[in-house]
Design a protein around this motif. Structure first.
Motif, PDB file in Angstrom:
ATOM      1  N   UNK A 179      13.126  -3.092  -6.824  1.00 13.95           N
ATOM      2  CA  UNK A 179      14.392  -3.822  -6.870  1.00 13.95           C
ATOM      3  C   UNK A 179      14.649  -4.469  -5.531  1.00 13.95           C
ATOM      4  N   UNK A 180      14.977  -5.756  -5.539  1.00  9.56           N
ATOM      5  CA  UNK A 180      15.223  -6.473  -4.291  1.00  9.56           C
ATOM      6  C   UNK A 180      14.005  -6.504  -3.394  1.00  9.56           C
ATOM      7  N   UNK A 181      12.813  -6.511  -4.021  1.00  9.82           N
ATOM      8  CA  UNK A 181      11.518  -6.501  -3.322  1.00  9.82           C
ATOM      9  C   UNK A 181      11.294  -5.247  -2.475  1.00  9.82           C
ATOM     10  N   UNK A 182      12.024  -4.161  -2.795  1.00  6.85           N
ATOM     11  CA  UNK A 182      11.770  -2.862  -2.156  1.00  6.85           C
ATOM     12  C   UNK A 182      11.479  -1.858  -3.270  1.00  6.85           C
ATOM     13  N   UNK A 183      10.386  -1.109  -3.123  1.00 11.22           N
ATOM     14  CA  UNK A 183      10.104  -0.149  -4.196  1.00 11.22           C
ATOM     15  C   UNK A 183      10.909   1.133  -3.980  1.00 11.22           C
ATOM     16  N   UNK A 184      11.115   1.844  -5.065  1.00 11.31           N
ATOM     17  CA  UNK A 184      12.009   2.993  -5.018  1.00 11.31           C
ATOM     18  C   UNK A 184      11.413   4.243  -5.625  1.00 11.31           C
ATOM     19  N   UNK A 185      11.996   5.369  -5.248  1.00  6.68           N
ATOM     20  CA  UNK A 185      11.669   6.677  -5.811  1.00  6.68           C
ATOM     21  C   UNK A 185      12.962   7.431  -6.034  1.00  6.68           C
ATOM     22  N   UNK A 186      12.869   8.593  -6.673  1.00  9.82           N
ATOM     23  CA  UNK A 186      14.077   9.355  -6.994  1.00  9.82           C
ATOM     24  C   UNK A 186      14.274  10.557  -6.107  1.00  9.82           C
ATOM     25  N   UNK A 187      15.007  10.432  -4.985  1.00 10.79           N
ATOM     26  CA  UNK A 187      15.316  11.625  -4.195  1.00 10.79           C
ATOM     27  C   UNK A 187      16.245  12.542  -4.976  1.00 10.79           C
ATOM     28  N   UNK A 188      16.068  13.856  -4.821  1.00  9.80           N
ATOM     29  CA  UNK A 188      16.963  14.759  -5.535  1.00  9.80           C
ATOM     30  C   UNK A 188      17.350  15.935  -4.647  1.00  9.80           C
ATOM     31  N   UNK A 189      18.438  16.575  -5.038  1.00 10.13           N
ATOM     32  CA  UNK A 189      18.919  17.777  -4.375  1.00 10.13           C
ATOM     33  C   UNK A 189      18.350  18.956  -5.168  1.00 10.13           C
ATOM     34  N   UNK A 190      17.421  19.733  -4.595  1.00 14.15           N
ATOM     35  CA  UNK A 190      16.777  20.797  -5.363  1.00 14.15           C
ATOM     36  C   UNK A 190      17.691  21.987  -5.663  1.00 14.15           C
ATOM     37  N   UNK A 242       0.835  -1.212   0.000  1.00 18.09           N
ATOM     38  CA  UNK A 242       0.000   0.000   0.000  1.00 18.09           C
ATOM     39  C   UNK A 242       0.869   1.262   0.000  1.00 18.09           C
ATOM     40  N   UNK A 243       2.033   1.179   0.665  1.00 18.48           N
ATOM     41  CA  UNK A 243       2.940   2.341   0.718  1.00 18.48           C
ATOM     42  C   UNK A 243       3.448   2.707  -0.680  1.00 18.48           C
ATOM     43  N   UNK A 244       3.803   1.669  -1.459  1.00 20.30           N
ATOM     44  CA  UNK A 244       4.296   1.925  -2.823  1.00 20.30           C
ATOM     45  C   UNK A 244       3.187   2.498  -3.692  1.00 20.30           C
ATOM     46  N   UNK A 245       1.977   1.983  -3.489  1.00 23.59           N
ATOM     47  CA  UNK A 245       0.826   2.467  -4.243  1.00 23.59           C
ATOM     48  C   UNK A 245       0.558   3.935  -3.908  1.00 23.59           C
ATOM     49  N   UNK A 246       0.614   4.273  -2.608  1.00 28.81           N
ATOM     50  CA  UNK A 246       0.386   5.655  -2.185  1.00 28.81           C
ATOM     51  C   UNK A 246       1.459   6.580  -2.763  1.00 28.81           C
ATOM     52  N   UNK A 247       2.696   6.086  -2.807  1.00 34.25           N
ATOM     53  CA  UNK A 247       3.805   6.882  -3.343  1.00 34.25           C
ATOM     54  C   UNK A 247       3.764   6.980  -4.869  1.00 34.25           C
ATOM     55  N   UNK A 248       2.921   6.153  -5.491  1.00 33.75           N
ATOM     56  CA  UNK A 248       2.785   6.191  -6.949  1.00 33.75           C
ATOM     57  C   UNK A 248       4.012   5.700  -7.684  1.00 33.75           C
ATOM     58  N   UNK A 249       4.729   4.737  -7.089  1.00 34.81           N
ATOM     59  CA  UNK A 249       5.939   4.241  -7.747  1.00 34.81           C
ATOM     60  C   UNK A 249       5.748   2.827  -8.289  1.00 34.81           C
ATOM     61  N   UNK A 250       6.343   2.584  -9.449  1.00 37.26           N
ATOM     62  CA  UNK A 250       6.306   1.257 -10.066  1.00 37.26           C
ATOM     63  C   UNK A 250       7.709   0.673 -10.123  1.00 37.26           C
ATOM     64  N   UNK A 251       8.689   1.444  -9.605  1.00 33.94           N
ATOM     65  CA  UNK A 251      10.074   0.960  -9.621  1.00 33.94           C
ATOM     66  C   UNK A 251      10.261  -0.035  -8.479  1.00 33.94           C
TER      67      UNK A 251
END
Length: 423
Positions: free
Chosen positions: A101-112, A90-99
């Motif tokens: 790897x290693x059974x952990x979903x990911x997002x792209x943190x960035x330095x603004x 549910x956490x990955x769904x809420x975050x809207x991520x489909x990425x």
């Protein structure tokens, strides 16, 4: 008989204990509060939250347009309560991520600041911060499973000393305002008030007002409102195709200097189908950035109204600087032409006075605190932190509107006047 009365005494004690435990756990804050301070070396705004088990103070860059909270997990990250977000959860769904790897979903943190991004694991951990009644800080409350992203140490380059992550206040489902509102069932609103002084704290409120500043001034009662717009194309460093921007855009329709409309290409003020144009608000840009043609027309109009003041050699990054010897002072800063950002109608405008328009570049030099953003930038006008200092801005995510105070100096208070002493 004695056994029975002892037994009843134990039962009563247990009932009292459990009801007091329930009462404690059922405390629902109406709002939360965080101090925010200005880092003099970088002009960035930083805050602190407590995260992990055991709790650790984490220093964060405040990014109004950030997607989520991310922290450096490579260096000294230890927590017994950390939980990775498993793929398909549910956490990955809420975050809207489909990425994944290693059974952990990911997002792209960035330095603004540097606009550098990478991949990071999505996870959850406990976060604690203070509640507020709008007058003072109150009880410390905890969010047991706040969703955040693990970033890498190299992403911290260019951020203020000691900062180990970014507090994203954007309008995403896992932005801090939305997560706090969901946890405590309060309105999806938050307000920021940045102090112009590096020696005193400004404030971020999560939840509705009152927002009371000494001497007992409730700024929430006298806000002007304008719609917030959604840019259909993400403005983040890295994003999935089709993602809208989580940043806060407002509808500036024209700019006035001393009551006179600046001639400019108004099509640049609207967001096109590819996500270019428009006006957004930023806590990361220290000064307002304008597309070149808007900037040139605006500076020219301002200089014209300052005809009686001596111009001096510009000090980078500014294009127009003046001798301060010929400029008086007022309650709202240097006595210079008023700048109005005209919004949805001629009667709704955000006024910018000397304290927010001018920057003291040196002892006798004042510069117009706006910078040239080049030709064809992604966003035509980015309202920067200097222009919002000592203004309270309330972002109502649920109804998509911005409430703004204009300069609090008119009301004989400032953003550093929230009483951080607990009552």
């Amino acid at each position: 008989m004695a056994l029975t009365s002892n037994f009843l005494l134990i039962i009563c004690s247990l009932l009292i204990f459990s009801s007091s435990a329930i009462a404690q756990s059922s405390f629902r804050p109406k709002a939360l509060v965080l101090p925010v301070s200005k880092d003099t070396a970088t002009l960035q705004y930083v805050t602190h939250i407590n995260q992990r088990t055991p709790l650790v103070p984490v220093k964060l860059l405040v990014d109004l347009g950030g997607n989520f909270l991310w922290v450096d997990c490579e260096k000294d990250f230890v927590s017994s309560s950390y939980k990775p977000a498993r793929c398909g959860s549910a956490q990955c769904s809420l975050a809207g991520t489909h990425a994944c790897g290693g059974n952990i979903c990911g997002l792209g943190p960035d330095n603004p600041v540097t606009r550098v991004g990478t991949h990071g694991d999505l996870g959850q951990d406990i976060v604690s911060l203070q509640s507020t009644n709008g007058f003072n800080p109150g009880k410390v409350v905890s969010v047991p499973n706040l969703i955040f992203v693990c970033g890498a140490t190299f992403l911290l380059e260019g951020l203020a000393s000691g900062v180990t992550g970014v507090a994203g206040l954007g309008r995403s489902k896992i932005g801090l305002p939305s997560q706090f509102a969901a946890t405590f069932s309060f309105d999806r609103k938050f307000a920021i008030c940045l102090s112009s002084s590096s020696s005193s704290n400004g404030v971020i409120f999560f939840g509705d007002g009152p927002y009371v500043f000494l001497p007992n001034i409730d700024v929430s009662k006298s806000l002007t409102y304008t719609p917030l717009y959604i840019n259909p194309v993400s403005t983040a460093t890295g994003y999935f195709l089709g993602d809208p921007s989580v940043e806060y855009f407002i509808g500036v329709t024209s700019i006035k200097v001393n009551g006179k409309t600046v001639p400019l290409n108004s099509t640049l003020l609207t967001i096109d189908s590819e996500g270019f144009g428009g006006t957004k608000i930023s806590t990361v840009n220290p000064y307002t950035v304008m597309e070149t043609s808007i900037y040139n027309a605006f500076v020219s109009a301002f200089v014209k109204e300052m005809a009686n003041v001596t111009r001096v050699t510009p000090v980078a990054p500014f294009g127009a600087c003046f001798s301060s010897k010929g400029i008086g002072s007022t309650r709202v800063g240097a006595a210079v032409p008023q700048i109005d950002l005209v919004l949805q109608s001629k009667s709704v405008y955000w006024s910018i006075f000397g304290a927010n328009s001018m920057v003291e570049a040196s002892k006798d030099v004042l510069c117009l605190g706006f910078v040239d953003g080049g030709i064809n930038p992604r966003t035509s006008i980015v309202i920067g932190a200097h222009q919002v200092e000592d203004n309270l801005l309330q972002f109502d995510i649920a109804t998509s509107r911005l409430g703004f105070s204009s300069s609090l100096l008119f009301r004989r208070t400032t953003c550093s006047n929230f009483n951080f002493t607990s009552n």
